[in-house]
Design a protein around this motif. Structure first.
Motif, PDB file in Angstrom:
ATOM      1  N   LYS A   1       0.032   2.035   4.926  1.00  0.00           N
ATOM      2  CA  LYS A   1       0.137   3.489   4.778  1.00  0.00           C
ATOM      3  C   LYS A   1      -1.141   4.129   5.294  1.00  0.00           C
ATOM      4  O   LYS A   1      -2.173   3.478   5.425  1.00  0.00           O
ATOM      5  CB  LYS A   1       0.290   3.872   3.296  1.00  0.00           C
ATOM      6  CG  LYS A   1       1.656   3.640   2.677  1.00  0.00           C
ATOM      7  CD  LYS A   1       2.702   4.642   3.128  1.00  0.00           C
ATOM      8  CE  LYS A   1       4.037   4.394   2.413  1.00  0.00           C
ATOM      9  NZ  LYS A   1       4.583   3.061   2.663  1.00  0.00           N
TER      10      LYS A   1
ATOM     11  N   ASP B   1       0.832  -1.198   0.000  1.00  0.00           N
ATOM     12  CA  ASP B   1       0.000   0.000   0.000  1.00  0.00           C
ATOM     13  C   ASP B   1       0.870   1.253   0.000  1.00  0.00           C
ATOM     14  O   ASP B   1       1.581   1.519   0.961  1.00  0.00           O
ATOM     15  CB  ASP B   1      -0.919  -0.003   1.225  1.00  0.00           C
ATOM     16  CG  ASP B   1      -2.072   0.981   1.096  1.00  0.00           C
ATOM     17  OD1 ASP B   1      -2.034   1.820   0.183  1.00  0.00           O
ATOM     18  OD2 ASP B   1      -3.011   0.899   1.911  1.00  0.00           O
ATOM     19  N   TYR B   2       0.801   1.996  -1.085  1.00  0.00           N
ATOM     20  CA  TYR B   2       1.496   3.282  -1.168  1.00  0.00           C
ATOM     21  C   TYR B   2       0.507   4.450  -1.119  1.00  0.00           C
ATOM     22  O   TYR B   2       0.857   5.577  -1.449  1.00  0.00           O
ATOM     23  CB  TYR B   2       2.313   3.363  -2.460  1.00  0.00           C
ATOM     24  CG  TYR B   2       3.696   2.780  -2.344  1.00  0.00           C
ATOM     25  CD1 TYR B   2       4.798   3.607  -2.156  1.00  0.00           C
ATOM     26  CD2 TYR B   2       3.910   1.413  -2.415  1.00  0.00           C
ATOM     27  CE1 TYR B   2       6.079   3.073  -2.051  1.00  0.00           C
ATOM     28  CE2 TYR B   2       5.186   0.874  -2.311  1.00  0.00           C
ATOM     29  CZ  TYR B   2       6.263   1.722  -2.133  1.00  0.00           C
ATOM     30  OH  TYR B   2       7.534   1.190  -2.032  1.00  0.00           O
ATOM     31  N   ALA B   3      -0.736   4.160  -0.720  1.00  0.00           N
ATOM     32  CA  ALA B   3      -1.788   5.183  -0.584  1.00  0.00           C
ATOM     33  C   ALA B   3      -2.067   5.911  -1.890  1.00  0.00           C
ATOM     34  O   ALA B   3      -2.349   7.099  -1.905  1.00  0.00           O
ATOM     35  CB  ALA B   3      -1.435   6.182   0.521  1.00  0.00           C
TER      36      ALA B   3
ATOM     37  N   ASP C   1       2.357  -4.000   3.795  1.00  0.00           N
ATOM     38  CA  ASP C   1       3.168  -2.802   3.990  1.00  0.00           C
ATOM     39  C   ASP C   1       2.178  -1.645   4.050  1.00  0.00           C
ATOM     40  O   ASP C   1       1.623  -1.248   3.030  1.00  0.00           O
ATOM     41  CB  ASP C   1       4.141  -2.639   2.810  1.00  0.00           C
ATOM     42  CG  ASP C   1       5.175  -1.557   3.060  1.00  0.00           C
ATOM     43  OD1 ASP C   1       5.061  -0.853   4.085  1.00  0.00           O
ATOM     44  OD2 ASP C   1       6.084  -1.395   2.228  1.00  0.00           O
TER      45      ASP C   1
ATOM     46  N   PRO D   1       5.159  -1.783   9.316  1.00  0.00           N
ATOM     47  CA  PRO D   1       5.317  -0.320   9.263  1.00  0.00           C
ATOM     48  C   PRO D   1       6.743   0.104   9.603  1.00  0.00           C
ATOM     49  O   PRO D   1       7.474  -0.616  10.285  1.00  0.00           O
ATOM     50  CB  PRO D   1       4.352   0.161  10.344  1.00  0.00           C
ATOM     51  CG  PRO D   1       4.330  -0.954  11.347  1.00  0.00           C
ATOM     52  CD  PRO D   1       4.448  -2.216  10.538  1.00  0.00           C
TER      53      PRO D   1
ATOM     54  N   GLU E   1       5.482   5.682  10.147  1.00  0.00           N
ATOM     55  CA  GLU E   1       4.130   5.161   9.905  1.00  0.00           C
ATOM     56  C   GLU E   1       3.474   4.712  11.198  1.00  0.00           C
ATOM     57  O   GLU E   1       2.290   4.966  11.431  1.00  0.00           O
ATOM     58  CB  GLU E   1       4.186   4.010   8.896  1.00  0.00           C
ATOM     59  CG  GLU E   1       4.518   4.474   7.484  1.00  0.00           C
ATOM     60  CD  GLU E   1       5.050   3.372   6.572  1.00  0.00           C
ATOM     61  OE1 GLU E   1       5.200   3.641   5.365  1.00  0.00           O
ATOM     62  OE2 GLU E   1       5.323   2.258   7.064  1.00  0.00           O
TER      63      GLU E   1
END
Length: 309
Positions: free
Chosen positions: A179, A151-153, A177, A194, A198
């Motif tokens: 975000k 997840d990189y948002a 992972d 995280p 984060e």
């Protein structure tokens, strides 16, 4: 004692998340622009690498896994480049091509081996494509040993709660992972990875190791996780489980570039767990991989030879 022996099994890893193309422009810097106080870079070489979730898949195959990648790219030139890079690396591509968006690109300008500028091009995928992706995910999950949600948002994992639920029903190991502002959507995953910033965003700051442990364990329990792996850059990693707190100190080496280090860590963890390594040993190997990759420029990978000699 971890023997750091290479795994015998070649696990199947499904990576789902925000797919990006990392572009690097390398050049010489010899003067300052007359238009503004900025360096002038004369571009001499260009490179293209898989980024985001695609970099996780790239790291997994570098360690001998069979990887599939599910994500969204645009119907554009950059999307074609991503597809071609996946084919070259023998990563199974399950990319959805969304005509309504452009492929996410991170363009880095490098002069004298220093990053001078990064330019990001991005747009969230459309609802229709995301619905199709969830259906495709449900069809793919049974064929894989470990699921990595990267997840990189950027909008590709709005359905992450349903993805975790579907994987859990099938008894899959699910690594995330994370975000963003809300980790509740990751409830029920196997392991969250995280970094310090984060985690601080979710649980607040801490003044001591005991306070950090209490906050991390409360979060792990509230999200129904098997483990929480906190990556702490120069401080190494700490693994929180119901039974133990295991700290793995950093592997001492020069830090050159931290971009993509989290991708390498979660990919290595996934490959080692998929190959049957116990969690503490998998964490130690992932920590070692992260220490190696920060000594390389840009989003890079670690080979089995580098890890195990």
């Amino acid at each position: 004692m971890n023997d750091m022996t290479p795994p015998l099994k070649s696990p199947r890893i499904l990576v789902v998340g925000d797919v990006m193309l990392d572009r690097y422009w390398f050049g010489d810097v010899s003067r300052i622009s007359p238009e503004a106080p900025v360096p002038v870079v004369r571009v001499e070489r260009r490179e293209e690498r898989l980024g985001g979730a695609a970099n996780v898949a790239r790291n997994a195959v570098a360690l001998g896994a069979r990887a599939g990648l599910l994500g969204v790219v645009g119907k554009d030139e950059a999307g074609n480049v991503v597809e071609n890079l996946l084919t070259e690396l023998h990563i199974n591509s399950f990319l959805n091509r969304d005509a309504a968006i452009s492929t996410i690109i991170k363009l880095r300008v490098i002069g004298r081996q220093q990053q001078l500028l990064r330019i990001d091009f991005e747009a969230p995928p459309s609802d229709t494509v995301l619905r199709d992706k969830l259906t495709q995910y449900n069809a793919l999950v049974p064929d894989y040993d470990v699921i990595v949600l990267s997840d990189y948002a950027k909008g590709s994992l709005v359905n992450v709660a349903q993805m975790i639920e579907a994987g859990r029903r099938l008894g899959k190991c699910i690594l995330v992972d994370p975000k963003g502002e809300d980790f509740a959507r990751y409830k029920g995953a196997s392991i969250l990875t995280p970094n310090k910033s984060e985690l601080r965003h979710i649980v607040g700051s801490w003044k001591s190791e005991d306070e950090l442990t209490a906050k991390a364990q409360n979060l792990r329990a509230s999200l129904d996780l098997e483990a929480l792996l906190l990556t702490r850059s120069e401080e190494g990693m700490t693994l929180y489980t119901a039974d133990d707190v295991l700290h793995t100190p950093t592997v001492a080496r020069e830090v050159y570039d931290v971009s993509g280090a989290g991708d390498t860590v979660i990919a290595t963890l996934a490959v080692m767990l998929g190959a049957g390594k116990p969690l503490p040993e998998a964490v130690a190997i992932a920590n070692r991989a992260g220490g190696i990759v920060v000594g390389k420029l840009g989003t890079a990978t670690v080979t089995k030879e580098e890890l195990f000699g």
